[in-house]
Design a protein around this motif. Sequence first.
Motif, PDB file in Angstrom:
ATOM      1  N   SER A  48       0.847  -1.199   0.000  1.00 14.43           N
ATOM      2  CA  SER A  48       0.000   0.000   0.000  1.00 14.43           C
ATOM      3  C   SER A  48       0.877   1.241   0.000  1.00 14.43           C
ATOM      4  N   PHE A  49       0.533   2.199  -0.847  1.00 14.03           N
ATOM      5  CA  PHE A  49       1.269   3.462  -0.859  1.00 14.03           C
ATOM      6  C   PHE A  49       0.276   4.619  -0.918  1.00 14.03           C
ATOM      7  N   ARG A  50       0.582   5.644  -0.124  1.00 14.01           N
ATOM      8  CA  ARG A  50      -0.252   6.838  -0.042  1.00 14.01           C
ATOM      9  C   ARG A  50       0.579   8.052  -0.426  1.00 14.01           C
ATOM     10  N   TYR A  51      -0.095   9.050  -0.992  1.00 13.37           N
ATOM     11  CA  TYR A  51       0.620  10.230  -1.456  1.00 13.37           C
ATOM     12  C   TYR A  51      -0.332  11.413  -1.505  1.00 13.37           C
ATOM     13  N   GLN A  52       0.259  12.578  -1.697  1.00 16.64           N
ATOM     14  CA  GLN A  52      -0.493  13.787  -1.995  1.00 16.64           C
ATOM     15  C   GLN A  52      -0.284  14.112  -3.475  1.00 16.64           C
ATOM     16  N   VAL A  53      -1.373  14.490  -4.132  1.00 21.84           N
ATOM     17  CA  VAL A  53      -1.310  14.680  -5.580  1.00 21.84           C
ATOM     18  C   VAL A  53      -0.220  15.682  -5.958  1.00 21.84           C
ATOM     19  N   ARG A  54      -0.055  16.721  -5.163  1.00 23.28           N
ATOM     20  CA  ARG A  54       0.936  17.743  -5.525  1.00 23.28           C
ATOM     21  C   ARG A  54       2.366  17.216  -5.477  1.00 23.28           C
ATOM     22  N   ASN A  55       2.588  16.086  -4.771  1.00 27.51           N
ATOM     23  CA  ASN A  55       3.927  15.528  -4.669  1.00 27.51           C
ATOM     24  C   ASN A  55       4.230  14.499  -5.759  1.00 27.51           C
ATOM     25  N   LEU A  56       3.220  14.135  -6.550  1.00 26.94           N
ATOM     26  CA  LEU A  56       3.448  13.122  -7.569  1.00 26.94           C
ATOM     27  C   LEU A  56       4.442  13.577  -8.631  1.00 26.94           C
ATOM     28  N   LEU A  57       4.418  14.868  -8.957  1.00 27.15           N
ATOM     29  CA  LEU A  57       5.362  15.372  -9.960  1.00 27.15           C
ATOM     30  C   LEU A  57       6.800  15.231  -9.482  1.00 27.15           C
ATOM     31  N   ARG A  58       6.995  15.210  -8.168  1.00 30.62           N
ATOM     32  CA  ARG A  58       8.331  15.010  -7.612  1.00 30.62           C
ATOM     33  C   ARG A  58       8.615  13.537  -7.327  1.00 30.62           C
ATOM     34  N   LYS A  59       7.694  12.660  -7.761  1.00 28.51           N
ATOM     35  CA  LYS A  59       7.826  11.218  -7.560  1.00 28.51           C
ATOM     36  C   LYS A  59       8.045  10.883  -6.094  1.00 28.51           C
ATOM     37  N   GLN A  60       7.259  11.502  -5.236  1.00 26.97           N
ATOM     38  CA  GLN A  60       7.399  11.321  -3.795  1.00 26.97           C
ATOM     39  C   GLN A  60       6.082  10.825  -3.213  1.00 26.97           C
ATOM     40  N   ILE A  61       6.171   9.805  -2.370  1.00 24.80           N
ATOM     41  CA  ILE A  61       4.992   9.300  -1.684  1.00 24.80           C
ATOM     42  C   ILE A  61       5.128   9.591  -0.189  1.00 24.80           C
ATOM     43  N   ASP A  62       4.008   9.524   0.521  1.00 25.15           N
ATOM     44  CA  ASP A  62       4.008   9.822   1.952  1.00 25.15           C
ATOM     45  C   ASP A  62       4.240   8.585   2.807  1.00 25.15           C
ATOM     46  N   SER A  63       3.669   7.458   2.411  1.00 21.99           N
ATOM     47  CA  SER A  63       3.799   6.254   3.233  1.00 21.99           C
ATOM     48  C   SER A  63       3.799   5.012   2.354  1.00 21.99           C
ATOM     49  N   LEU A  64       4.456   3.977   2.866  1.00 21.52           N
ATOM     50  CA  LEU A  64       4.527   2.689   2.188  1.00 21.52           C
ATOM     51  C   LEU A  64       4.314   1.600   3.222  1.00 21.52           C
ATOM     52  N   ARG A  65       3.378   0.722   2.944  1.00 14.71           N
ATOM     53  CA  ARG A  65       3.087  -0.395   3.840  1.00 14.71           C
ATOM     54  C   ARG A  65       3.194  -1.684   3.040  1.00 14.71           C
ATOM     55  N   VAL A  66       3.961  -2.643   3.587  1.00 16.91           N
ATOM     56  CA  VAL A  66       4.190  -3.921   2.921  1.00 16.91           C
ATOM     57  C   VAL A  66       3.917  -5.027   3.934  1.00 16.91           C
ATOM     58  N   ASN A  67       3.164  -6.038   3.501  1.00 21.11           N
ATOM     59  CA  ASN A  67       2.791  -7.103   4.420  1.00 21.11           C
ATOM     60  C   ASN A  67       2.886  -8.462   3.737  1.00 21.11           C
ATOM     61  N   ARG A  68       3.654  -9.353   4.349  1.00 25.02           N
ATOM     62  CA  ARG A  68       3.783 -10.742   3.900  1.00 25.02           C
ATOM     63  C   ARG A  68       4.201 -10.838   2.439  1.00 25.02           C
ATOM     64  N   VAL A  69       5.488 -10.606   2.231  1.00 23.85           N
ATOM     65  CA  VAL A  69       6.062 -10.644   0.881  1.00 23.85           C
ATOM     66  C   VAL A  69       7.041 -11.805   0.787  1.00 23.85           C
ATOM     67  N   VAL A  70       6.922 -12.577  -0.281  1.00 26.97           N
ATOM     68  CA  VAL A  70       7.842 -13.677  -0.563  1.00 26.97           C
ATOM     69  C   VAL A  70       8.455 -13.432  -1.940  1.00 26.97           C
ATOM     70  N   VAL A  71       9.783 -13.416  -1.996  1.00 31.22           N
ATOM     71  CA  VAL A  71      10.511 -13.214  -3.250  1.00 31.22           C
ATOM     72  C   VAL A  71      11.498 -14.357  -3.419  1.00 31.22           C
ATOM     73  N   VAL A  72      11.474 -15.002  -4.563  1.00 31.19           N
ATOM     74  CA  VAL A  72      12.426 -16.064  -4.880  1.00 31.19           C
ATOM     75  C   VAL A  72      13.169 -15.673  -6.148  1.00 31.19           C
ATOM     76  N   LEU A  73      14.477 -15.538  -6.035  1.00 32.62           N
ATOM     77  CA  LEU A  73      15.339 -15.168  -7.151  1.00 32.62           C
ATOM     78  C   LEU A  73      16.196 -16.356  -7.551  1.00 32.62           C
ATOM     79  N   LYS A  74      16.659 -16.351  -8.782  1.00 32.51           N
ATOM     80  CA  LYS A  74      17.548 -17.404  -9.278  1.00 32.51           C
ATOM     81  C   LYS A  74      18.788 -16.757  -9.863  1.00 32.51           C
ATOM     82  N   SER A  75      19.947 -17.155  -9.362  1.00 28.67           N
ATOM     83  CA  SER A  75      21.192 -16.577  -9.853  1.00 28.67           C
ATOM     84  C   SER A  75      21.693 -17.352 -11.060  1.00 28.67           C
ATOM     85  N   SER A  76      22.459 -16.671 -11.890  1.00 25.61           N
ATOM     86  CA  SER A  76      23.061 -17.312 -13.053  1.00 25.61           C
ATOM     87  C   SER A  76      24.237 -18.164 -12.606  1.00 25.61           C
ATOM     88  N   PRO A  77      24.637 -19.142 -13.402  1.00 28.79           N
ATOM     89  CA  PRO A  77      25.820 -19.941 -13.052  1.00 28.79           C
ATOM     90  C   PRO A  77      27.039 -19.055 -12.874  1.00 28.79           C
TER      91      PRO A  77
END
Length: 219
Positions: free
Chosen positions: A96-125
């Motif tokens: 979840s991410f929240r922002y103010q519209v006037r800050n979008l031009l600066r690519k800035q958000i106000d808050s970021l919420r992340v819950n239960r994330v699983v990432v699996v990467l594979k490396s090259s030989p």
Amino acid sequence: IVSNPPGQKTAPLRRRKWRWTRRFVFLLLFLCLLGTAINGPVARWFVGRVILEKLSDLGMQGELRVEGHLSHGFTLLDGIFSGSGELERLQFEEISFRYQVRNLLRKQIDSLRVNRVVVVLKSSPSPGKDAQLPLPALSEFGTMLRRVRTHILPVEISAQDIDVTLRRPEAMPLELTLQSLTHSSGSSAIFIGALETNALGPENLRRQDLNLQWEEEHI
């Protein structure tokens, strides 16, 4: 001389005035409905489509739900993606991410919420023994960190239950898990709760809490 009855000339004027008033009301209602649609369903559809296209470019296929509004932010829910490239699996319960519209031009958000994330990467030989790996450009890495820091510090961050795995073809997988990560807006302090990883050698990094200070002069 025959005079018209009172009100005979004003009747057409009243009808024309009511006709324009009615058109104005209909136009106003149409604009309100259009704005509501763009702020809600249209924006959610567009955000979901962009995310699916970006992940498709990485060879990932899957699904997610999008909630929220263009006026203040969005929430990505129940994402499940898989692929055959370097990013094998991405799963999350909430981003979840929240922002103010006037800050979008600066690519800035106000808050970021992340819950239960699983990432699996594979490396090259790994390259052969005779291959020489390029040395990291530490000055460029420090410049990148300082640039990222200016975007991170204003953001309030809350992350829960993160699990990252790097699968290696010639060794045991590297794993990193953390129970929580929090950062207050404008602060240089970052708290990481219950961090654990096997990426530091045989002894590993046993589960522990960390308090980090991200000061610019120390990068």
